[in-house]
Scaffold this motif. Structure first.
Motif, mmCIF file in Angstrom:
data_model
loop_
_atom_site.group_PDB
_atom_site.id
_atom_site.type_symbol
_atom_site.label_atom_id
_atom_site.label_comp_id
_atom_site.label_asym_id
_atom_site.label_seq_id
_atom_site.Cartn_x
_atom_site.Cartn_y
_atom_site.Cartn_z
ATOM 1 N N GLY A 38 0.794 -1.217 0.000
ATOM 2 C CA GLY A 38 0.000 0.000 0.000
ATOM 3 C C GLY A 38 0.825 1.266 0.000
ATOM 4 N N VAL A 39 0.096 2.383 -0.128
ATOM 5 C CA VAL A 39 0.663 3.723 -0.074
ATOM 6 C C VAL A 39 -0.247 4.546 0.819
ATOM 7 C CG1 VAL A 39 1.215 5.792 -1.407
ATOM 8 C CG2 VAL A 39 1.653 3.542 -2.382
ATOM 9 N N ASP A 40 0.332 5.325 1.695
ATOM 10 C CA ASP A 40 -0.412 6.213 2.587
ATOM 11 C C ASP A 40 0.038 7.639 2.301
ATOM 12 O OD1 ASP A 40 -1.852 7.367 4.640
ATOM 13 O OD2 ASP A 40 -0.666 6.498 6.248
ATOM 14 N N LEU A 41 -0.912 8.532 1.995
ATOM 15 C CA LEU A 41 -0.623 9.935 1.698
ATOM 16 C C LEU A 41 -1.435 10.811 2.646
ATOM 17 C CD1 LEU A 41 -1.092 9.699 -2.162
ATOM 18 C CD2 LEU A 41 1.062 9.581 -0.925
ATOM 19 N N TYR A 42 -0.824 11.875 3.172
ATOM 20 C CA TYR A 42 -1.562 12.759 4.065
ATOM 21 C C TYR A 42 -0.991 14.177 4.000
ATOM 22 C CZ TYR A 42 2.331 12.652 7.345
ATOM 23 O OH TYR A 42 3.571 12.775 7.918
ATOM 24 N N TRP A 43 -1.792 15.141 4.471
ATOM 25 C CA TRP A 43 -1.357 16.525 4.620
ATOM 26 C C TRP A 43 -1.852 17.016 5.971
ATOM 27 C CZ3 TRP A 43 -2.192 21.025 0.595
ATOM 28 C CH2 TRP A 43 -1.468 22.130 1.006
ATOM 29 N N ARG A 44 -0.952 17.207 6.913
ATOM 30 C CA ARG A 44 -1.304 17.707 8.247
ATOM 31 C C ARG A 44 -1.143 19.224 8.239
ATOM 32 N NH1 ARG A 44 1.656 16.001 13.779
ATOM 33 N NH2 ARG A 44 3.365 16.926 12.637
ATOM 34 N N ILE A 45 -2.231 19.932 8.555
ATOM 35 C CA ILE A 45 -2.266 21.390 8.464
ATOM 36 C C ILE A 45 -2.622 21.967 9.832
ATOM 37 C CG2 ILE A 45 -3.367 23.354 7.310
ATOM 38 C CD1 ILE A 45 -4.285 21.209 5.167
ATOM 39 N N LEU A 46 -1.857 22.963 10.280
ATOM 40 C CA LEU A 46 -2.174 23.671 11.513
ATOM 41 C C LEU A 46 -3.133 24.803 11.161
ATOM 42 C CD1 LEU A 46 -1.602 23.963 14.554
ATOM 43 C CD2 LEU A 46 0.242 25.543 13.950
ATOM 44 N N LEU A 47 -4.423 24.628 11.512
ATOM 45 C CA LEU A 47 -5.431 25.639 11.191
ATOM 46 C C LEU A 47 -5.415 26.800 12.177
ATOM 47 C CD1 LEU A 47 -8.563 23.587 10.117
ATOM 48 C CD2 LEU A 47 -6.927 24.790 8.680
ATOM 49 N N THR A 48 -5.296 26.485 13.455
ATOM 50 C CA THR A 48 -5.200 27.490 14.513
ATOM 51 C C THR A 48 -4.103 27.022 15.464
ATOM 52 O OG1 THR A 48 -6.738 26.463 16.076
ATOM 53 C CG2 THR A 48 -7.718 27.828 14.351
ATOM 54 N N PRO A 49 -3.693 27.839 16.430
ATOM 55 C CA PRO A 49 -2.676 27.362 17.377
ATOM 56 C C PRO A 49 -3.104 26.109 18.156
ATOM 57 C CG PRO A 49 -2.852 29.735 17.507
ATOM 58 C CD PRO A 49 -3.981 29.262 16.606
ATOM 59 N N ASN A 50 -4.395 25.799 18.160
ATOM 60 C CA ASN A 50 -4.885 24.648 18.935
ATOM 61 C C ASN A 50 -5.456 23.520 18.080
ATOM 62 O OD1 ASN A 50 -4.476 26.675 20.777
ATOM 63 N ND2 ASN A 50 -6.273 26.216 21.981
ATOM 64 N N LEU A 51 -5.449 23.634 16.763
ATOM 65 C CA LEU A 51 -6.167 22.650 15.942
ATOM 66 C C LEU A 51 -5.370 22.228 14.708
ATOM 67 C CD1 LEU A 51 -8.794 21.073 15.321
ATOM 68 C CD2 LEU A 51 -9.578 23.117 14.094
ATOM 69 N N TRP A 52 -5.109 20.917 14.641
ATOM 70 C CA TRP A 52 -4.549 20.293 13.441
ATOM 71 C C TRP A 52 -5.682 19.609 12.690
ATOM 72 C CZ3 TRP A 52 0.382 20.777 11.883
ATOM 73 C CH2 TRP A 52 1.386 21.022 12.821
#
Length: 83
Positions: A38-52
């Motif tokens: 398999g392949v796993d792709l992701y994008w982790r984004i910091l929306l606010t100082p308290n929320l990913w």
């Protein structure tokens, strides 16, 4: 076994884009199983100082516990909130 890499701050956005290659060899006492890739792709984004927020998708070939399928994809959306 898993092998992956991540790129930090893509397009100047706080977070990371990551990818991983996956291989699994199931325990042989489970009848009818096979090697899974398999392949796993992701994008982790910091929306606010308290929320990913982390959208992602997994692509799996020859799913070990589903011999009737040759390919499955699994979309995902994760949230992480810091108190």
């Amino acid at each position: 076994a898993t092998l992956g890499a991540a790129y930090l701050k893509p397009l100047g956005v706080k977070g990371e884009i990551g990818a991983a290659a996956i291989w699994m060899h199931p325990h042989e006492v489970v009848p009818g199983t096979r090697d899974q890739y398999g392949v796993d792709l992701y994008w982790r984004i910091l929306l606010t100082p308290n929320l990913w927020v982390t959208p992602g998708v997994q692509f799996i070939w020859d799913p070990s516990l589903n011999a009737t399928k040759d390919f499955v994809s699994i979309p995902g959306l994760k949230f992480r909130w810091f108190l």
